[in-house]
Design an enzyme around this catalytic site. Structure first.
Site, short mmCIF file in Angstrom:
data_model
loop_
_atom_site.label_atom_id
_atom_site.label_comp_id
_atom_site.label_asym_id
_atom_site.label_seq_id
_atom_site.Cartn_x
_atom_site.Cartn_y
_atom_site.Cartn_z
N TYR A 144 40.07 54.39 50.02
CA TYR A 144 40.07 54.00 48.61
C TYR A 144 38.90 54.68 47.91
O TYR A 144 37.77 54.63 48.41
CB TYR A 144 39.93 52.47 48.51
CG TYR A 144 39.95 51.95 47.08
CD1 TYR A 144 41.11 51.99 46.31
CD2 TYR A 144 38.79 51.40 46.51
CE1 TYR A 144 41.12 51.50 45.02
CE2 TYR A 144 38.80 50.91 45.21
CZ TYR A 144 39.97 50.96 44.47
OH TYR A 144 39.98 50.48 43.18
N ASP A 239 32.58 60.05 50.06
CA ASP A 239 32.53 58.90 49.16
C ASP A 239 31.68 57.86 49.86
O ASP A 239 32.12 57.17 50.79
CB ASP A 239 33.95 58.38 48.91
CG ASP A 239 33.96 57.16 47.99
OD1 ASP A 239 32.89 56.54 47.82
OD2 ASP A 239 35.02 56.83 47.45
N LYS A 267 28.16 50.86 43.48
CA LYS A 267 27.38 49.64 43.23
C LYS A 267 26.06 49.53 43.99
O LYS A 267 25.12 48.92 43.49
CB LYS A 267 28.26 48.44 43.55
CG LYS A 267 29.11 48.61 44.80
CD LYS A 267 30.40 47.79 44.74
CE LYS A 267 31.47 48.35 45.68
NZ LYS A 267 32.81 47.95 45.34
N1 HOZ Z 1 38.32 46.76 45.72
C1 HOZ Z 1 37.05 46.19 45.88
C2 HOZ Z 1 36.53 46.22 47.25
N2 HOZ Z 1 36.76 47.35 48.03
C3 HOZ Z 1 37.03 44.77 45.37
C4 HOZ Z 1 36.24 44.68 44.15
C5 HOZ Z 1 36.12 43.30 43.53
O1 HOZ Z 1 37.08 42.53 43.54
O2 HOZ Z 1 35.07 43.02 43.04
#
Ligand code: HOZ
Length: 428
Positions: A144, A239, A267
């Site tokens: 992802y 990434d 983040k």
């Molecule tokens: N897709 C995010 C984790 N890989 C989740 C992000 C969220 O819900 O804050």
């Protein structure tokens, strides 16, 4: 029926937010039930609206490596915000942050700050295309890289949890230059290079696939990608939204000793604030506007409050190299305990761990590929998840996410997790 406060607010939320949330996995669709609405976090603990306390093994999906409400980070934020929240003009803190990242992360000379991992990857892909003059990108099924159009092809994380690895709304045009290979399978990458001679701008990879659970790279996989990229004049993009400053201070490049051409961060460099960045050599970064013709911009990019939070967290991590050994040991301990408990209770389970990332899969398969992750028994995961939540252990509400081990997790926290898991596995 007596509804909890979280259930009540979820009912209201559904009127105003799709499924009541701002990011799909949070809606608990994969596990059922209502997500606890969180009001507070301190150290390793979070509390919900109903005053339930949980030991948090999500940590805002990774960035809170020092734990919640870490005093020096909070102080940096509150000191900085006294002078204003945003200027859309250069500030000295951005320079300090860039210098810090460049001094820590191997093989990058310059960075451009953005506001999320999605933005970082989207911009890195544009840079790769602009610099090479080629269009196609190779990504891996189950990896992802945020939700930009060209990356929502065979995507992991929420897309996978939802069972929709390809998103509606992504045009054929946006997706046709994204080619998909199999993680940990160099032959699948080689084939794509052979079929698309001189057309591949870059290969993008999560060095540890952490959006299909946790799948570490097989021996030689990352080295093999490096070699294939070199042989084909393509760029290698790591990434590091999840692995950066987590596997090691210098991220996956340092941990595995493999060089990437472009690195993306998310983040974690905001210490809990919305931040992202991408970095590369000076030569590559000369392509970015206004130096070059690859355009990318953002009013809130390099925002001083976010910079202050991230910078403080990075400084503390840099001053405490032992944190990485400790996190690794804690994660190993948890993984071993989960394995022992599953054996004891006759539960078919394979536990993957890499640095501070852990993921138990309910399958006997050796989970080294995307297809193996799909063999996990999701019904069992659901029961495991709710059992853990009832025991006050907060893990991601999806089989296809990682468990994040942090500096703030004490021995007691780890023991609480292990004994909760032992009890829950005994009931499955
Ligand atoms: N897709 C995010 C984790 N890989 C989740 C992000 C969220 O819900 O804050």
């Amino acid at each position: 029926m007596n509804l909890s406060k979280s259930e009540k607010i979820m009912e209201k939320a559904k009127n105003f937010l799709p499924a009541g949330v701002n990011s799909p996995v949070r809606a608990f669709r994969a596990v059922g039930g209502t997500p606890p609405f969180i009001v507070k976090g301190k150290g390793s603990k979070i509390w919900d609206l109903d005053y339930n306390q949980y030991i948090d093994f999500v940590g805002s999906w990774g960035p809170l490596i020092l734990g919640h409400s870490y005093e020096p980070v909070l102080k940096a934020v509150s000191d900085t915000m006294q002078y204003g929240l945003s200027f859309g003009a250069p500030t000295a803190l951005e320079v300090e942050m860039a210098e810090k990242i460049v001094s820590i992360v191997p093989n990058i000379d310059m960075v451009r700050m953005v506001n999320s991992g999605t933005e970082a990857v989207m911009s890195a892909i544009r840079l790769a295309r602009g610099a090479t003059g080629k269009a196609k990108i190779i990504k891996f099924a189950g990896c992802y890289h945020g939700h930009s159009d060209s990356m929502l092809v065979n995507a992991g994380s929420g897309a996978l949890t939802q069972g929709e690895p390809d998103s509606a709304g992504v045009t054929k045009g946006a997706a046709e230059d994204t080619l998909t290979a199999e993680y940990n399978d160099l032959d699948s990458v080689r084939k794509l290079f052979d079929l698309n001679t001189n057309e591949i701008a870059a290969v993008i990879v999560e060095p540890v696939a952490a959006n299909m659970g946790v799948v570490p790279p097989a021996d030689g996989f990352l080295e093999g990608l490096r070699k294939l990229c070199d042989e084909n004049n393509a760029l290698l993009i790591f990434d590091e939204v999840i692995t950066g400053f987590r596997l090691a201070l210098g991220g996956a490049q340092e941990f595995f000793g493999v060089r990437a051409d472009i690195v993306t961060f998310g983040k974690i460099i905001g210490g809990g604030m919305p931040v992202g960045a991408y970095g590369a050599s000076k030569e590559l970064m000369q392509n970015i506007a206004p130096l070059g013709s690859v355009y990318q911009a953002g009013t809130l990019s390099g925002n001083p409050v976010a910079m202050a939070a991230g910078l403080k967290q990075l400084e503390i991590l840099e001053q405490n190299p032992q944190y990485y050994t400790e996190i690794n040991e804690k994660a190993k301990f948890i993984a071993n305990n989960l394995r022992e408990s599953s054996k004891k209770h006759d539960i078919v389970m394979t536990v993957n761990q890499c640095g501070g990332l852990v993921c138990p899969y309910f399958t006997s398969e050796n989970v080294t590929s995307f297809s193996a992750t799909q063999k996990s028994n999701l019904e069992q995961f659901k029961c495991y998840f709710h059992g853990m939540l009832e025991h006050g252990i907060y893990i991601a509400p999806s089989q296809f996410e990682a468990m994040f081990i942090n500096v703030s997790h004490s021995k007691d926290d780890i023991n609480a997790l292990c004994s909760a898991a032992d009890e829950v596995l005994g009931t499955l």
